[in-house]
Design a protein around this motif. Sequence first.
Motif, PDB file in Angstrom:
ATOM      1  N   UNK A  87       0.715  -1.242  -0.033  1.00 54.68           N
ATOM      2  CA  UNK A  87       0.027   0.023   0.014  1.00 54.68           C
ATOM      3  C   UNK A  87       0.722   1.097   0.113  1.00 54.68           C
ATOM      4  N   UNK A  88       0.422   2.381  -0.500  1.00 55.67           N
ATOM      5  CA  UNK A  88       0.882   3.670  -0.346  1.00 55.67           C
ATOM      6  C   UNK A  88       0.635   4.522  -1.647  1.00 55.67           C
ATOM      7  N   UNK A  89       1.136   5.654  -1.535  1.00 54.64           N
ATOM      8  CA  UNK A  89       0.868   6.722  -2.623  1.00 54.64           C
ATOM      9  C   UNK A  89       1.764   6.165  -3.632  1.00 54.64           C
ATOM     10  N   UNK A  90       1.460   5.672  -4.926  1.00 58.95           N
ATOM     11  CA  UNK A  90       2.578   4.867  -5.656  1.00 58.95           C
ATOM     12  C   UNK A  90       2.820   5.921  -6.850  1.00 58.95           C
ATOM     13  N   UNK A  91       2.391   7.133  -7.095  1.00 60.52           N
ATOM     14  CA  UNK A  91       2.557   7.958  -8.209  1.00 60.52           C
ATOM     15  C   UNK A  91       3.918   8.847  -7.993  1.00 60.52           C
ATOM     16  N   UNK A  92       4.860   8.546  -8.764  1.00 59.32           N
ATOM     17  CA  UNK A  92       6.069   9.405  -8.677  1.00 59.32           C
ATOM     18  C   UNK A  92       5.676  10.944  -9.055  1.00 59.32           C
ATOM     19  N   UNK A  93       4.926  11.401 -10.119  1.00 56.79           N
ATOM     20  CA  UNK A  93       4.739  12.666 -10.113  1.00 56.79           C
ATOM     21  C   UNK A  93       3.928  13.302  -9.173  1.00 56.79           C
ATOM     22  N   UNK A  98       2.742  15.922  -3.342  1.00 56.37           N
ATOM     23  CA  UNK A  98       2.163  15.787  -2.010  1.00 56.37           C
ATOM     24  C   UNK A  98       3.277  15.111  -1.417  1.00 56.37           C
ATOM     25  N   UNK A  99       4.393  15.469  -1.257  1.00 53.25           N
ATOM     26  CA  UNK A  99       5.433  14.928  -0.552  1.00 53.25           C
ATOM     27  C   UNK A  99       5.462  14.371   0.802  1.00 53.25           C
ATOM     28  N   UNK A 100       4.512  15.397   1.747  1.00 53.38           N
ATOM     29  CA  UNK A 100       4.541  14.939   3.145  1.00 53.38           C
ATOM     30  C   UNK A 100       3.805  13.695   3.369  1.00 53.38           C
ATOM     31  N   UNK A 101       2.487  13.468   2.468  1.00 58.30           N
ATOM     32  CA  UNK A 101       1.618  12.347   2.550  1.00 58.30           C
ATOM     33  C   UNK A 101       2.507  11.323   1.978  1.00 58.30           C
ATOM     34  N   UNK A 102       3.247  11.369   0.860  1.00 55.72           N
ATOM     35  CA  UNK A 102       3.726  10.318   0.218  1.00 55.72           C
ATOM     36  C   UNK A 102       4.710   9.599   1.218  1.00 55.72           C
ATOM     37  N   UNK A 104       4.552   9.713   4.378  1.00 47.67           N
ATOM     38  CA  UNK A 104       3.720   9.189   5.621  1.00 47.67           C
ATOM     39  C   UNK A 104       3.044   7.977   5.209  1.00 47.67           C
ATOM     40  N   UNK A 105       2.779   7.521   4.118  1.00 48.36           N
ATOM     41  CA  UNK A 105       2.230   6.497   3.755  1.00 48.36           C
ATOM     42  C   UNK A 105       3.338   5.493   3.077  1.00 48.36           C
ATOM     43  N   UNK A 106       4.050   5.935   2.505  1.00 47.80           N
ATOM     44  CA  UNK A 106       5.198   5.058   1.607  1.00 47.80           C
ATOM     45  C   UNK A 106       6.328   4.592   2.637  1.00 47.80           C
ATOM     46  N   UNK A 107       7.054   5.949   3.419  1.00 50.81           N
ATOM     47  CA  UNK A 107       7.993   5.504   4.198  1.00 50.81           C
ATOM     48  C   UNK A 107       7.573   5.351   5.559  1.00 50.81           C
ATOM     49  N   UNK A 108       6.706   5.914   6.216  1.00 51.87           N
ATOM     50  CA  UNK A 108       6.251   5.647   7.721  1.00 51.87           C
ATOM     51  C   UNK A 108       5.426   4.273   7.867  1.00 51.87           C
ATOM     52  N   UNK A 109       4.499   4.221   6.820  1.00 54.13           N
ATOM     53  CA  UNK A 109       3.628   3.390   6.479  1.00 54.13           C
ATOM     54  C   UNK A 109       4.140   1.953   6.767  1.00 54.13           C
TER      55      UNK A 109
END
Length: 339
Positions: A87-93, A98-102, A104-109
């Motif tokens: 899971x996570x925000x998977x779109x590079x563009x 949305x760097x902070x949300x990315x 949060x979900x991709x890294x901290x998730x």
Amino acid sequence: MTRRALITGITGQDGSYLAELLLAKGYEVHGLRRRSSTFNSARIEHLYQDPRDSDTNLFLHYADLTDESRLIRLLRRIDPDEVYNLAGQSHVGSSFDEPEYTGDTVGLGAVRMLEAIRTSDIDCRFYQASSSAMYGAAVGRQDEDAPFRPMSPYGAAKLYAHWATATYREGYGMYAVSGILFNHESPRRGETFVTRKISRAVARIQAGLADYLYMGDLDAIRDWGYAPEYVEGMWRMLQADEPTDYVLATGTSYSVRDFVAAAFEHAGLDWEKHVRRDERYLRPTETAVLIGDAAKAERELGWKTTVHGGQLVRIMVDADIEAVRHEGRPWVDRPTPTS
Ligand code: NDP
Ligand code: GDR
């Protein structure tokens, strides 16, 4: 004994193929889905059966990777043998917007999942969806030892999750591995990723529903494989005797322009008449070339791709032409295309 798997991101491209694979292998599959105001389960609709009137092996649970207490409660309840964190925000563009949300979900998730497993004392194997985006500006063909140099907030967040996974493996003795996957596509690919954006546009232009496709950088080069083959590689990583990271890739390279030209040609169209540039699709930093070397996975897991290039283009364009013809979705109630 029936094995239990937990998939975060089960409603995504990879999650849906992985759920199919694990159900076919006899697993009891649990998937995390996000609460949303509209249905977000189209990719797994064909697998879902109401647990009240069937002996289904697929169970869905509402959860979000930003909610640690929910993850802990679910993990304790499900007590899985294998956890796949997709899971996570998977779109590079989008990660530039949305760097902070990315993060949060991709890294901290990923760290939340690892911590939830560790603190719950669950004996399971953990798969982390790492990405070739972690290589970014690195040069040459990339294997597991190639240097990382991410070029986007998404790539940086994936790298944080990647090293966290290695830390939990080495520090706590967890069976935790990262699959460093190069781009993999399918008719279930999200509509804003470049291959699906192209195949969908070709189908709509051929049907007379649109005239133009607006694109960003056509020179970027990617190693594009076929998603159903990649989820098989994820599963194989968790069956190995020792936990270690693997690259999955085809080792072939095509530019975005090559993909565009092949897709339009397959539909009998001249791409130069229909493709226009739109600066909005350019990224602040672009990863120009990504080509992978999956020799380790072939040697140790017996994993190898068979689909890439022209065959992948044809699978995707044919599926979208069919979808436009039936005004439906290409994956529902249809078998996975293999040619
Ligand atoms: P998708 O974007 O198709 O799927 C992402 C999944 O994550 C969806 O189920 C989405 O839910 C879910 N999700 C997003 N944010 C959250 C959140 N905050 N909490 C819970 N769930 C969330 O990605 P793919 O299937 O293509 O990729 C799977 C994983 O592999 C991703 O982590 C991606 O970054 C990584 N990866 C993908 C590659 C590729 O080429 N496809 C290559 C390398 C790595 P919803 O359906 O509701 O949006
Ligand atoms: P990528 O895939 O960034 O490699 O990340 P994407 O399909 O978004 O872009 C591939 C290349 O095409 C160029 N491009 C465009 N991209 C999009 N989305 N839209 C356009 O209009 C467009 N025009 C040109 C991009 O600039 C890029 O160079 C994918 C994701 O699945 C990640 O989650 C995954 O980790 C990596 O692949 C490996």
